[in-house]
Each structure stands twice: as structure tokens, then as C-alpha cells.
Design a protein around this motif. Structure first.
Motif, PDB file in Angstrom:
ATOM      1  N   ALA A 177     -77.735  22.939  24.382  1.00 30.15           N
ATOM      2  CA  ALA A 177     -77.459  21.668  25.259  1.00 30.15           C
ATOM      3  C   ALA A 177     -78.837  21.361  25.661  1.00 30.15           C
ATOM      4  O   ALA A 177     -79.793  22.211  25.822  1.00 30.15           O
ATOM      5  CB  ALA A 177     -76.586  22.171  26.284  1.00 30.15           C
ATOM      6  N   ALA A 178     -79.076  20.165  26.360  1.00 33.78           N
ATOM      7  CA  ALA A 178     -80.236  19.647  26.931  1.00 33.78           C
ATOM      8  C   ALA A 178     -80.733  20.666  27.726  1.00 33.78           C
ATOM      9  O   ALA A 178     -80.142  21.398  28.426  1.00 33.78           O
ATOM     10  CB  ALA A 178     -79.821  18.299  27.709  1.00 33.78           C
ATOM     11  N   ALA A 179     -82.127  20.854  27.859  1.00 39.80           N
ATOM     12  CA  ALA A 179     -82.519  21.651  28.694  1.00 39.80           C
ATOM     13  C   ALA A 179     -83.970  21.000  29.653  1.00 39.80           C
ATOM     14  O   ALA A 179     -84.698  21.706  30.192  1.00 39.80           O
ATOM     15  CB  ALA A 179     -83.205  23.088  27.984  1.00 39.80           C
ATOM     16  N   GLY A 180     -84.020  19.632  29.786  1.00 38.45           N
ATOM     17  CA  GLY A 180     -85.024  19.031  30.550  1.00 38.45           C
ATOM     18  C   GLY A 180     -84.626  18.474  31.834  1.00 38.45           C
ATOM     19  O   GLY A 180     -85.247  17.839  32.275  1.00 38.45           O
ATOM     20  N   GLY A 181     -83.678  19.186  32.553  1.00 39.92           N
ATOM     21  CA  GLY A 181     -83.303  19.058  33.761  1.00 39.92           C
ATOM     22  C   GLY A 181     -82.250  17.836  33.654  1.00 39.92           C
ATOM     23  O   GLY A 181     -82.365  17.061  32.680  1.00 39.92           O
ATOM     24  N   TRP A 182     -81.697  17.515  35.023  1.00 37.13           N
ATOM     25  CA  TRP A 182     -80.698  16.438  34.876  1.00 37.13           C
ATOM     26  C   TRP A 182     -81.535  15.319  35.024  1.00 37.13           C
ATOM     27  O   TRP A 182     -81.119  14.177  34.550  1.00 37.13           O
ATOM     28  CB  TRP A 182     -79.794  16.678  36.019  1.00 37.13           C
ATOM     29  N   THR A 183     -82.749  15.403  35.416  1.00 35.20           N
ATOM     30  CA  THR A 183     -83.852  14.075  35.410  1.00 35.20           C
ATOM     31  C   THR A 183     -84.410  13.661  33.840  1.00 35.20           C
ATOM     32  O   THR A 183     -84.755  12.735  34.164  1.00 35.20           O
ATOM     33  CB  THR A 183     -84.768  14.363  36.477  1.00 35.20           C
ATOM     34  N   SER A 184     -84.033  14.693  33.247  1.00 34.36           N
ATOM     35  CA  SER A 184     -84.720  14.675  31.795  1.00 34.36           C
ATOM     36  C   SER A 184     -86.123  13.975  31.606  1.00 34.36           C
ATOM     37  O   SER A 184     -86.265  13.132  31.008  1.00 34.36           O
ATOM     38  CB  SER A 184     -83.720  13.746  31.240  1.00 34.36           C
ATOM     39  N   TYR A 185     -86.915  14.423  32.448  1.00 28.97           N
ATOM     40  CA  TYR A 185     -88.378  13.783  32.536  1.00 28.97           C
ATOM     41  C   TYR A 185     -89.104  14.070  31.185  1.00 28.97           C
ATOM     42  O   TYR A 185     -88.994  15.173  30.926  1.00 28.97           O
ATOM     43  CB  TYR A 185     -89.235  14.654  33.761  1.00 28.97           C
ATOM     44  N   PRO A 186     -89.713  13.202  30.537  1.00 24.90           N
ATOM     45  CA  PRO A 186     -90.397  13.441  29.453  1.00 24.90           C
ATOM     46  C   PRO A 186     -92.098  14.126  30.091  1.00 24.90           C
ATOM     47  O   PRO A 186     -92.034  13.760  31.579  1.00 24.90           O
ATOM     48  CB  PRO A 186     -90.797  12.275  29.072  1.00 24.90           C
ATOM     49  N   PRO A 187     -92.586  14.837  29.628  1.00 21.77           N
ATOM     50  CA  PRO A 187     -92.696  15.145  28.367  1.00 21.77           C
ATOM     51  C   PRO A 187     -91.703  16.184  27.926  1.00 21.77           C
ATOM     52  O   PRO A 187     -91.185  16.413  26.690  1.00 21.77           O
ATOM     53  CB  PRO A 187     -93.943  15.745  27.972  1.00 21.77           C
ATOM     54  N   LEU A 188     -90.949  17.109  28.660  1.00 21.30           N
ATOM     55  CA  LEU A 188     -89.972  18.065  28.632  1.00 21.30           C
ATOM     56  C   LEU A 188     -88.735  17.445  27.623  1.00 21.30           C
ATOM     57  O   LEU A 188     -88.417  18.125  26.784  1.00 21.30           O
ATOM     58  CB  LEU A 188     -89.332  18.381  29.949  1.00 21.30           C
ATOM     59  N   SER A 189     -88.371  16.302  27.840  1.00 17.22           N
ATOM     60  CA  SER A 189     -87.482  15.670  26.955  1.00 17.22           C
ATOM     61  C   SER A 189     -87.729  14.760  26.071  1.00 17.22           C
ATOM     62  O   SER A 189     -86.931  14.521  25.154  1.00 17.22           O
ATOM     63  CB  SER A 189     -86.392  14.744  28.055  1.00 17.22           C
ATOM     64  N   ASP A 190     -88.950  14.678  25.780  1.00 24.85           N
ATOM     65  CA  ASP A 190     -89.484  13.551  24.949  1.00 24.85           C
ATOM     66  C   ASP A 190     -89.529  14.249  23.433  1.00 24.85           C
ATOM     67  O   ASP A 190     -89.059  13.521  22.567  1.00 24.85           O
ATOM     68  CB  ASP A 190     -91.088  13.050  25.213  1.00 24.85           C
ATOM     69  N   ALA A 191     -90.150  15.257  23.220  1.00 26.25           N
ATOM     70  CA  ALA A 191     -90.255  16.028  21.966  1.00 26.25           C
ATOM     71  C   ALA A 191     -89.671  17.202  21.910  1.00 26.25           C
ATOM     72  O   ALA A 191     -89.366  17.977  22.958  1.00 26.25           O
ATOM     73  CB  ALA A 191     -91.745  16.002  21.466  1.00 26.25           C
ATOM     74  N   ALA A 192     -88.905  17.541  20.721  1.00 24.79           N
ATOM     75  CA  ALA A 192     -88.143  18.758  20.699  1.00 24.79           C
ATOM     76  C   ALA A 192     -88.881  19.908  20.895  1.00 24.79           C
ATOM     77  O   ALA A 192     -88.370  21.056  21.223  1.00 24.79           O
ATOM     78  CB  ALA A 192     -87.598  18.671  19.159  1.00 24.79           C
ATOM     79  N   GLU A 193     -90.299  19.928  20.518  1.00 20.51           N
ATOM     80  CA  GLU A 193     -91.199  21.097  20.808  1.00 20.51           C
ATOM     81  C   GLU A 193     -91.109  21.577  22.306  1.00 20.51           C
ATOM     82  O   GLU A 193     -91.627  22.807  22.536  1.00 20.51           O
ATOM     83  CB  GLU A 193     -92.640  20.844  20.219  1.00 20.51           C
ATOM     84  N   MET A 194     -91.110  20.553  23.158  1.00 22.23           N
ATOM     85  CA  MET A 194     -91.162  20.748  24.612  1.00 22.23           C
ATOM     86  C   MET A 194     -90.329  21.782  25.186  1.00 22.23           C
ATOM     87  O   MET A 194     -90.390  22.508  25.754  1.00 22.23           O
ATOM     88  CB  MET A 194     -91.384  19.613  25.297  1.00 22.23           C
ATOM     89  N   SER A 195     -88.922  21.430  24.827  1.00 22.44           N
ATOM     90  CA  SER A 195     -87.868  22.326  25.593  1.00 22.44           C
ATOM     91  C   SER A 195     -87.433  22.976  24.531  1.00 22.44           C
ATOM     92  O   SER A 195     -86.333  24.055  24.749  1.00 22.44           O
ATOM     93  CB  SER A 195     -86.948  21.363  26.197  1.00 22.44           C
ATOM     94  N   GLY A 196     -87.576  22.851  23.196  1.00 23.69           N
ATOM     95  CA  GLY A 196     -86.909  23.796  22.264  1.00 23.69           C
ATOM     96  C   GLY A 196     -85.786  23.292  21.605  1.00 23.69           C
ATOM     97  O   GLY A 196     -84.736  24.174  20.960  1.00 23.69           O
ATOM     98  N   VAL A 197     -85.184  22.029  22.625  1.00 26.38           N
ATOM     99  CA  VAL A 197     -83.873  21.418  22.274  1.00 26.38           C
ATOM    100  C   VAL A 197     -84.038  20.292  21.391  1.00 26.38           C
ATOM    101  O   VAL A 197     -84.775  19.236  21.999  1.00 26.38           O
ATOM    102  CB  VAL A 197     -82.995  21.513  23.377  1.00 26.38           C
ATOM    103  N   ASN A 198     -83.311  19.909  20.318  1.00 28.58           N
ATOM    104  CA  ASN A 198     -83.357  18.515  19.786  1.00 28.58           C
ATOM    105  C   ASN A 198     -82.033  17.979  19.752  1.00 28.58           C
ATOM    106  O   ASN A 198     -82.129  16.875  20.749  1.00 28.58           O
ATOM    107  CB  ASN A 198     -83.936  18.777  18.399  1.00 28.58           C
TER     108      ASN A 198
END
Ligand code: HEM
Ligand SMILES: [Cu+2]
Length: 587
Positions: free
Chosen positions: A134-155
């Protein structure tokens, strides 16, 4: 508006257009998701207290999994627990009956909004099971963490998260339109705006705030999805994009959103407190105008989440000021509640205990919010456990204390039976004590400088190692908190089938939902009610019951003391009631 009574099982219980069935569907879905969100919280706390042990059912949490669990806990609690319980659940079930309507203004839209919501639930649950998790960029889903799959390891998890959030917003847009239209247009004769129960007002304000704030985030989510799928680069600096833009779009929605969750609870607490203090709510208009002011102000505080994100420092002061200012209207509401209690003949059913518990705990959340609102203090506290404690002291009271106050209060109406009060009181006691045990220690951790969202607690600085005992204390608290909820779950399902039968008005309350049978039939009322007075005529002098309900024409000449809800009924309104009561006798 009117529609025939359904006959088949499917139309009655599954694809129902009856607001009461839909309200219960939202409520049960929200309670189910609370189990999921609560279990994830337990997983987080277990890992933080005993990092090298496996979490039951989840296993050893690797850092990226920890991030997923944090993200999904926060998102589920806000979007799939708080919203369906407070706004859609109570809004659907209680509000139409309170205004004397036989259903929502748009019943089919209402059904569509629940099933759209249901689709979002399926998507968000499915997102746990796709490759990468599941998503791993925080409930706030900030980029860059949420922007590219490499960042959080989740696509795929992130794509599905974005989709689920967008679908759930579509659902709540439909719901909001329905709530506002129903409350304003379907009021029965005599139910003027200033006679509306406070709960109805708070649902109206919350829905308006939601409708006005959600657009930018839907845009942000769509842009993020495009960044991820076709590489549009809105938030990618390498392509000339700006990640800060997302933070603005998110918090322009995000901060008003926390009031969307708070306002319905202020409404629930108003009803429960005034009924159980047997007093008109103190300062009806003052609470109403304050909460409207808070709704307006909520659109100009968002950047207090970005004090250290690299916004122009000259912007910090205006946002500090608005943030500190917005505490005033909420303080007004809290003091009005306290004033309502003064010299009341107070009863303490479980609903009242949860309402009072809301006030006590929310007070802590509010005061610490003022501390964080000051940019200078926030630079130190940002992203520490102090913030985690602060927002849980606002959210848990709003979402859980509010929901429980509402369920203990309206359960007899919804299911025609009463919850067990002793179990209810124990449930309150455990919830109150353990909730504080979970989050009070976290203020201390935050003051020590302990950062949140640290997946591997063994990596914290040496000077923080002494805080580990507090982490354990907090985790023991959540175990107690979750176990306490077993009392509620048992009480809920047991009483639904075998509780003591409830009559129409078990709490001797004044608002219209108590005029309907318990549970109300299809169409809600035996005959269309009419309203003759303000919402809260309690503690009347003289013989007989100490209250006169809104639907009763003849008050026997007794006048409400106190303030607020009775305002326009106590004045010249009363002179015309003679004729109103003859209408009723003829009917
Ligand atoms: C049952 C009691 C709860 C416990 C024990 C709990 C625990 C936690 C923990 C351990 C975190 C992670 C903190 C961090 O490392 O940053 C967290 C984050 C969060 N919680 Fe809770 N929580 C509870 C209830 C709630 C409720 C009722 C809500 C909202 C309605 C909520 C909303 C959030 C949010 C928004 C986050 C931030 C997620 C993120 O950083 O992306 N929690 N919670
Ligand atoms: Cu905020």
C-alpha cells in the motif's frame, strides 16, 4: 422526495434509497474501517515499543512497510472512518428526521453516494494486496515521496490510493449537496432557521466547508496521478515542476477537512449536553456565528503546515495570526458548553460522559494547537511527537468521543432498543483513561525532540533512548484502548437484538427525531409534524415534564428560561401559537 416503500430484500437493505438504511450502511462501514485503522495503529505502536519483535499478523515491519502502515492508518482514519461516521452516518440518519422530512432531498443520489463510497473502500483495501504494497508517502502524500515509484518503493499502491481518495471525494460531494439541500429545503412548517437544532447547523456548515475546499485537492491528486503515469512533471523539479505546489493544494483542503470532522461532533455534543443538562444550550446564536466564522477562517490557515517547508518567511506571521485567531470561535463553543452545564440538573448517561470527555480532551488538543500555531514554536516542534499528540488530541475526541456520544444517544432511535448503560459507562472509563495513556506521554517525547515517522526506533539519537519507556507506556495504552472497544462492540450487536425496548423519546428530548416511532418507519413520521418553538425548551417551571418538545403546540403557558435555542419561540412567536395549536387539533 417521496418514494414507495421497497418490497424486495435488495431494495430494502442493499440498494436502498431510504436515508435511514443508507445512514446505517455508512455507520457500519465506518465502524468496520475503524477496526482496520485501529489495528494498524496497534501495529505501529507495537513496532515502536518493541522494534525487534514481530507485530502480530503483520510480521516484522521493515522500514518501507512501516511507512505504508503509517500512511494507511492516517488515511483510513480520516477518509474512511471519520467521514462516513460523522458526516455521512449521522448526517444521513439523524438530520432528515430532525428537520421533519420523510427522506433526503435526493434519495437516489444518496444511494449512489454510498455505493460510490463503497467502491472507494474496495479500492483502498485492495491496495494492500498489490505488488509493492500500500501507499507509503504519508496521508499527506507529499511529492517527491509520492511522485515517482523509486522514492517510496511503492507504485501501484500509490496509484490506487489516489484513485480511492478521488472516488471517495466524488461520493462526499454528492452527500454534501444532499445534506445542505435537505436541511434548507425540506424543513417542516414552523422550523425556522433559528429553531434548527445545532446538529443540523453544524452539518450544514461542515458540508459547505467540504464542498468549497475539496476542489484543489482533487486537482492535486489528478496532477499527481498524471505525473506518475504519463510523466507530466507538475511536481518534479527536474521537469520544472514544484513539489511545494502540492503542499498548498493539499493543505488548502487538509486543514478545513479537520473542521469538517470537528463540526458534526460539536453538533452531536450540543444535542447531548443540552438534553442531559436539561437546559437550553447557552448562546445558541453565539455558537452558530462562531462556527460559521471558524468555517470561513479555516480557508486562510493552511500554510501553518508549511512553516518550515520553504515558504516566504514573511508569510509565516499572517498564517500564525489566522491560526491563533481561529482558536477563538472554538473556545467560544467550548465555554458555551460549560456555561450550559452551570446550574443544570445534569444526568450522566454514557452519551453525556462521552460528550464531556470530548470537551476535556479536545481542550488539550486545542491549547497545544495554539502553541504550534506560533511559527517560532513550530520550527522546533514540527514533525515531532508533540504534533502527533496534538492532532490525536483533536481527532480522537472529535471522531471517537463524538461518534460514541452520538451512538449512545441515538441508538434507541435507530434500532428501537437501548444500549446497556453500565457497559457504556465502563466503555467510557476505559476509553478515556487509555486514550490519555497513549497520547499524554507523546507530548513529553516531542518536547525531548523525538521525531515522528521514524521507522527504526533503534536509530534514534542517544539522548532520546531514555524515551523508550514512554513509547512502551503509550503502546500498553493502545492495547488497553483497543480491548476496551470489545465492550462497545458486544453492547452494540447484543443490544441491537436483545436490548431493552425503547419508546419514542427515551431521553425526554425536544427535537423532532424523538417525535417519530423508534425505529422510524419508511417515511419516518406517523403524520407530518409541525414545529412550534425553539429547539431546546428544557427546565420549564411549573408542573408536568420539565420540557416542551418542538412539535408540541401547547406549552401550558410555561416559558423557557435560559438562552439561545428558545430565543425566537420565547418572543412574539408565542403569540401566534394559539392559532397554530388549533391547526394541530384539526389535523
Ligand atoms: C486509536 C488510537 C490511535 C493510535 C494509537 C494512533 C497511533 C498513531 C501512530 C503511532 C501514528 C504514527 C505517528 C508517526 O510516526 O508519525 C499515527 C499517525 C496518524 N494518525 Fe493515528 N492513532 C490513533 C487514532 C487516530 C485517529 C482516530 C485518527 C483520525 C481520525 C488518526 C489520524 C492519524 C493521522 C492523520 C496520522 C498521520 C499519518 C501520517 O503521518 O501520514 N489516528 N497514529
Ligand atoms: Cu492545519
Amino acid at each position: 422526495m417521496s418514494h414507495g416503500e421497497p418490497t424486495s430484500f435488495w431494495r430494502k437493505y442493499i440498494f436502498s434509497v431510504d436515508h435511514k438504511v443508507i445512514g446505517k450502511q455508512y455507520m457500519l462501514t465506518g465502524l468496520f474501517m475503524a477496526l482496520v485503522g485501529g489495528f494498524l495503529a496497534f501495529g505501529l505502536r507495537h513496532h515502536l515499543a518493541w522494534p525487534d519483535q514481530d507485530v502480530p499478523l503483520l510480521g516484522a515491519l521493515a522500514p518501507h512497510q512501516y511507512n505504508s502502515v503509517v500512511t494507511m492508518h492516517g488515511s483510513i482514519m480520516i477518509f474512511w472512518v471519520a467521514m462516513p461516521l460523522l458526516v455521512a452516518g449521522f448526517g444521513n440518519y439523524v438530520l432528515p428526521i430532525m428537520v421533519g422530512a420523510d427522506d433526503m432531498a435526493f434519495p437516489r443520489l444518496n444511494m449512489m453516494s454510498y455505493w460510490t463510497f463503497f467502491v472507494s473502500v474496495v479500492i483502498v483495501i485492495a491496495s494492500f494486496f498489490v505488488p509493492g504494497g500500500a501507499a507509503a508517502g504519508g496521508w499527506t502524500s507529499y511529492p517527491p515521496l509520492s511522485d515517482a515509484a523509486e522514492m517510496s518503493g511503492v507504485n501501484w499502491g500509490v496509484n490506487l490510493w489516489l484513485l480511492a481518495v478521488a472516488v471517495e471525494f466524488a461520493s462526499f460531494l454528492m452527500g454534501g449537496i444532499n445534506i445542505i439541500t435537505t436541511a434548507l429545503n425540506l424543513r417542516v412548517k414552523g422550523l425556522t432557521l433559528m429553531r434548527l437544532p445545532m446538529f443540523v447547523w453544524q452539518q450544514i456548515i461542515a458540508s459547505i466547508v467540504f464542498l468549497l475546499s475539496v476542489g484543489p485537492l482533487v486537482a492535486g491528486a489528478a496532477m499527481l496521478l498524471l505525473d506518475r503515469t504519463i510523466g507530466s512533471g507538475f511536481f518534479a523539479p527536474a521537469q520544472g515542476g514544484d513539489p511545494l505546489l502540492f503542499q498548498h493544494l493539499f493543505w488548502f483542503f487538509g486543514h478545513p477537512e479537520v473542521y469538517v470532522l470537528l463540526l458534526p461532533t460539536i453538533g452531536i455534543v450540543s444535542e447531548v449536553i443540552t438534553c442531559n443538562a436539561r437546559k437550553a444550550i447557552y448562546g445558541y446564536k453565539m455558537i452558530l456565528y462562531s462556527t460559521i466564522a471558524a468555517g470561513v477562517l479555516s480557508f486562510v490557515v493552511w500554510a501553518h503546515h508549511q512553516f518550515i517547508s520553504g515558504i516566504d518567511p514573511r508569510l509565516a506571521t499572517p498564517f500564525s495570526l489566522t491560526t491563533i485567531l481561529i482558536s477563538v470561535p472554538f473556545a467560544v463553543a467550548m465555554f458555551a458548553f460549560l456555561a450550559t452545564l452551570v446550574r443544570g440538573s445534569i444526568r450522566f448517561p454514557a452519551s453525556m460522559l462521552f460528550a464531556l470527555g470530548f470537551i476535556a480532551n479536545f481542550f488539550v488538543g486545542g491549547v497545544t494547537g495554539v502553541i504550534l500555531g506560533s511559527a517560532a514554536a513550530d520550527i522546533y516542534f514540527h514533525d515531532t511527537y508533540f504534533v502527533v499528540a496534538h492532532f490525536h488530541y483533536t481527532l480522537v475526541p472529535s471522531v471517537f468521543f463524538g461518534t460514541f456520544a452520538g451512538i449512545y444517544h441515538w441508538f434507541p432511535k435507530m434500532w428501537g432498543r437501548r444500549l446497556n448503560e453500565t457497559l457504556g459507562k465502563l466503555h467510557f472509563l476505559g476509553t478515556f483513561v487509555f486514550f490519555n495513556m497513549v497520547f499524554l506521554p507523546q507530548f513529553k517525547l516531542g518536547v525531548m525532540g523525538h521525531h515522528r515517522r521514524i521507522a527504526d526506533p533503534s536509530l534514534v539519537y542517544d539522548f532520546l533512548k531514555g524515551g523508550q519507556d514512554l513509547q512502551v507506556l503509550s503502546t500498553v495504552g493502545v492495547i488497553g484502548l483497543l480491548l476496551t472497544q470489545v465492550l462497545f462492540i458486544f453492547n452494540f450487536f447484543y443490544s441491537m437484538k436483545a436490548g431493552k425496548k425503547a419508546d419514542r423519546n427515551p431521553w425526554q428530548a425536544t427535537t423532532l427525531e424523538w417525535a417519530a416511532p423508534s425505529p422510524p418507519p419508511h417515511g419516518n413520521f406517523d403524520e407530518v409534524p409541525q414545529v412550534y418553538r425553539g429547539a431546546y425548551e428544557y427546565s420549564l417551571p411549573g408542573d408536568g415534564p420539565d420540557f416542551v418538545p418542538q412539535w408540541q403546540a401547547d406549552s401550558g403557558g410555561r416559558t423557557a428560561g435560559g438562552d439561545g435555542g428558545s430565543a425566537d419561540a420565547a418572543g412574539d412567536g408565542r403569540a401566534t401559537e394559539g392559532s397554530a395549536s388549533t391547526d394541530r387539533e384539526e389535523a
